[in-house]
Design a protein around this motif. Structure first.
Motif, mmCIF file in Angstrom:
data_model
loop_
_atom_site.group_PDB
_atom_site.id
_atom_site.type_symbol
_atom_site.label_atom_id
_atom_site.label_comp_id
_atom_site.label_asym_id
_atom_site.label_seq_id
_atom_site.Cartn_x
_atom_site.Cartn_y
_atom_site.Cartn_z
ATOM 1 N N TYR A 129 -1.467 1.381 -5.379
ATOM 2 C CA TYR A 129 -2.356 1.978 -4.374
ATOM 3 C C TYR A 129 -2.445 0.993 -3.200
ATOM 4 N N PRO A 130 -2.097 1.439 -1.988
ATOM 5 C CA PRO A 130 -1.966 0.513 -0.853
ATOM 6 C C PRO A 130 -3.188 -0.358 -0.590
ATOM 7 N N ARG A 131 -4.396 0.227 -0.611
ATOM 8 C CA ARG A 131 -5.579 -0.573 -0.295
ATOM 9 C C ARG A 131 -5.736 -1.733 -1.270
ATOM 10 N N ALA B 206 -3.012 -4.380 -0.786
ATOM 11 C CA ALA B 206 -3.258 -5.185 0.406
ATOM 12 C C ALA B 206 -4.339 -6.226 0.155
ATOM 13 N N GLU B 207 -5.401 -5.824 -0.544
ATOM 14 C CA GLU B 207 -6.485 -6.767 -0.833
ATOM 15 C C GLU B 207 -5.995 -7.888 -1.748
ATOM 16 N N GLU C 219 -3.404 -3.463 5.231
ATOM 17 C CA GLU C 219 -2.997 -2.283 4.467
ATOM 18 C C GLU C 219 -1.829 -1.571 5.138
ATOM 19 N N GLU C 220 -1.812 -1.588 6.503
ATOM 20 C CA GLU C 220 -0.717 -0.924 7.206
ATOM 21 C C GLU C 220 0.634 -1.535 6.853
ATOM 22 N N VAL D 197 1.459 -2.833 3.993
ATOM 23 C CA VAL D 197 1.821 -2.363 2.651
ATOM 24 C C VAL D 197 2.360 -0.942 2.733
ATOM 25 N N VAL D 198 1.692 -0.079 3.493
ATOM 26 C CA VAL D 198 2.135 1.307 3.639
ATOM 27 C C VAL D 198 3.554 1.348 4.207
ATOM 28 N N CYS E 103 -8.763 -5.401 -7.939
ATOM 29 C CA CYS E 103 -9.109 -4.959 -6.579
ATOM 30 C C CYS E 103 -9.306 -3.444 -6.492
ATOM 31 N N TYR E 104 -9.117 -2.730 -7.591
ATOM 32 C CA TYR E 104 -9.278 -1.271 -7.586
ATOM 33 C C TYR E 104 -10.762 -0.876 -7.527
ATOM 34 N N GLU F 183 -10.168 5.239 -7.702
ATOM 35 C CA GLU F 183 -8.740 5.054 -7.467
ATOM 36 C C GLU F 183 -7.941 4.936 -8.757
#
Length: 584
Positions: free
Chosen positions: A500-502, A505-506, A512-513, A515-516, A562-563, A567
């Motif tokens: 999951y990107p968020r 990234a964390e 996050e961008e 990672v996407v 980090c989830y 999510e």
């Protein structure tokens, strides 16, 4: 001689080492593999038989040919100094006794408190010979206390070989008693040249006898010699295994001080070795430890004067491939010469390849041959060992959780905390990359020890098709088994639920961008609302998520931490709920 060997089928120990009162029954087959945890008693069985053999030899030397016949029962024992005891190495003679207690108890008629009894079959009846030992003022007293032997009966001869050690550049000619002492001290290498010289000289005498007045030995006699003579068998095995032969130097006791043994190597064709060009034979001592270990084992195995080989971890120093080859050659030799071999080992390479019916598991509470093949898996996993704290926990909780990776458990615990599902420490983790079938063998073996055991087995799908996974993550390739739940992740592996990107990234401390963009450009996937769902797009189900984590330099556990609760993927939640429902 070989056809008339007597093979021991029963041994009874009384107050010997950790065996206060125990009887072991062996199948008089050629090779029995003694297996079990550390301190279970494997070596002690071999040591006990070596002590019994020593008592037999000492009795013959002290009292003559009728020393342990049936007519000898009731005779007084004889004493030996502690420096004359040679079969095994102990700090003091009292260490032969259980718990070091040598004094007689209320039920003992005399001070002979340690007893070793062996039984074997003869042509007509079962034979037995039992010795008792006593310790007084640092002197060891020995006497036969039970026997049905008659004049002319053959008594089995046993020989102990501990792991190889003790070889030196100079080895003098030594007598039998000193040889036994060196082996008992764990220094088999110190007498190896003596044993080889004996075999070589016996071979020369037999060749001279067969040749007689002729210029050479007849083809038929030479063929029989090669098939039966210990030296010939040893050299043939060396040629086939190491492309090597032994060269024994001339030895005359009135002239030579040390025994010279060298090793030559080359190309082998049949019974002939042609040395490699410019190759110079080297002294035996410079060979590798594996070669020397193998040589010491087979020197004893081919000897005609030994009925029962007591091999204590003969696989030490040997490469796994050579371990398997050694076992195969030992079984062939033992069968050909009708020898009995008791082989104590920890080698998983040996135990996983031999027939389970040949494995004798030794434990403090019981011992015996394995009855089913799945018990081998349990033995290799350490089941029955005193040194298996994980199994102690399983005995208490009756729950096992099989997982593939070391981080899987951390990920599941983190997600359980996030979604509010209780994590039960009663699930004892058992890391294994094996398939469900092999894990189920471990489960069955532990189940023999732990009634009511329940197992939950989680595996990655890896490269298997989606069709192998059922609606509730059942592994369709495994037949259901009672109390054994086999589950397979719908995604390629558990890391597939962590992209999951968020959260990525964390964990990686990047925007996050970024990672996407990486997921899109490098892995061809876009994460949307369907990411959590059981039936996510095939690109997500099959993505190589481990490579994503590796590229971002993050661990699975750090990403899971980090989830957020909303999510977490549905498959993860389903597994956590099932674990919760089957926990005690």
């Amino acid at each position: 001689m070989a056809g008339h060997r007597k093979l021991i089928k029963k041994v009874r120990f009384t107050r010997f080492k950790q065996f206060n009162q125990v009887t072991f029954e062996f199948r008089p087959s050629n090779v029995t593999f003694l297996a079990g945890g550390n301190n279970s008693g494997k070596s002690s069985i071999l040591h006990g038989l070596a002590v019994w053999e020593f008592c037999k030899i000492a009795s013959l030397m002290e009292r003559g040919e009728d020393a342990f016949l049936a007519v000898a029962e009731g005779r007084q024992g004889f004493g030996l100094g502690d420096d004359e005891f040679s079969p095994i190495n102990v700090p003091s003679l009292k260490h032969l006794w259980t718990n070091l207690k040598t004094a007689k108890g209320d039920t003992d008629p005399d001070g002979y408190t340690l007893k070793i009894r062996c039984e074997w079959d003869d042509a007509i009846e079962e034979k037995h010979l039992e010795f008792a030992l006593s310790l007084a003022n640092d002197r060891l007293f020995i006497k036969p206390i039970s026997s049905n032997l008659q004049a002319g009966d053959h008594v089995p001869t046993a020989a102990l070989l501990p792991p190889f050690a003790g070889i030196s550049a100079r080895e003098a000619r030594i007598v039998g008693a000193l040889r036994r002492r060196r082996i008992g001290e764990g220094l088999a290498g110190a007498v190896l040249r003596n044993l080889l010289l004996d075999m070589y000289q016996a071979n020369l005498r037999e060749r001279e006898r067969l040749r007689g007045e002729k210029s050479k030995i007849s083809d038929s006699d030479l063929r029989r010699l090669r098939e039966t003579d210990p030296w010939e068998l040893l050299q043939d095995a060396l040629r086939r295994t190491f492309s090597a032969e032994l060269i024994i130097g001339d030895f005359r006791e009135e002239y030579h001080s040390y025994i010279n043994v060298q090793v030559a190597k080359g190309d082998v064709e049949g019974y002939k070795l042609t040395r490699w060009p410019k190759y110079n034979p080297k002294d035996l001592m410079v060979e590798g430890s594996g070669f020397l270990q193998w040589l010491s084992v087979f020197t004893l195995a081919t000897a005609d004067d030994v009925d029962i080989l007591l091999l204590d971890e003969p696989d030490a120093h040997l490469h796994p491939t050579l371990q398997s080859q050694m076992v195969e050659q030992l079984e062939t030799l033992a069968s050909r010469k009708n020898k009995q071999v008791l082989l104590a080992t920890h080698s998983s390479e040996i135990l996983k390849t031999v027939d389970h019916q040949k494995i004798f598991q030794v434990r403090k509470d019981r011992a015996g041959y394995l009855q089913e093949d799945h018990q081998k898996v349990g033995l290799l996993a350490g089941i029955g060992s005193d040194y298996a704290p994980k199994l102690d926990r399983v005995r208490k909780t009756k729950r096992i959780l099989f997982v593939e990776g070391s981080s899987d458990l951390s990920v599941l615990k983190e997600f359980a905390n996030l979604v509010g599902i209780e994590w039960h420490e009663s699930w004892i983790p058992w890391q294994s990359t094996a398939p469900h079938k092999d894990r189920s063998h471990v489960f069955r073996a532990i189940g023999d020890e732990v009634p009511g055991l329940v197992a939950y087995s989680l595996r990655d799908r890896d490269d298997e098709t989606l069709g192998t996974v059922g609606p509730n993550l059942e592994d369709k390739g495994f037949n259901p088994a009672p109390n054994f739940m086999a589950r397979k992740w719908r995604r390629r592996y558990i890391e597939g639920y962590l992209i999951y990107p968020r959260a990525l990234a964390e964990a990686a401390s990047v925007p996050e961008e970024d990672v996407v963009t990486m997921l899109r450009d490098d892995f061809g996937i876009a994460i949307g609302e369907t990411f959590r769902q059981t039936l996510a797009p095939s690109a997500i189900l099959d993505v190589r998520a481990k490579e994503i984590l590796k590229k971002l330099k993050v661990s699975a556990a750090s990403v899971a931490s980090c989830y957020r609760a909303d999510e977490v993927c549905d498959d993860i939640v389903a597994v956590l709920k099932e674990l919760d429902s089957f926990a005690e």
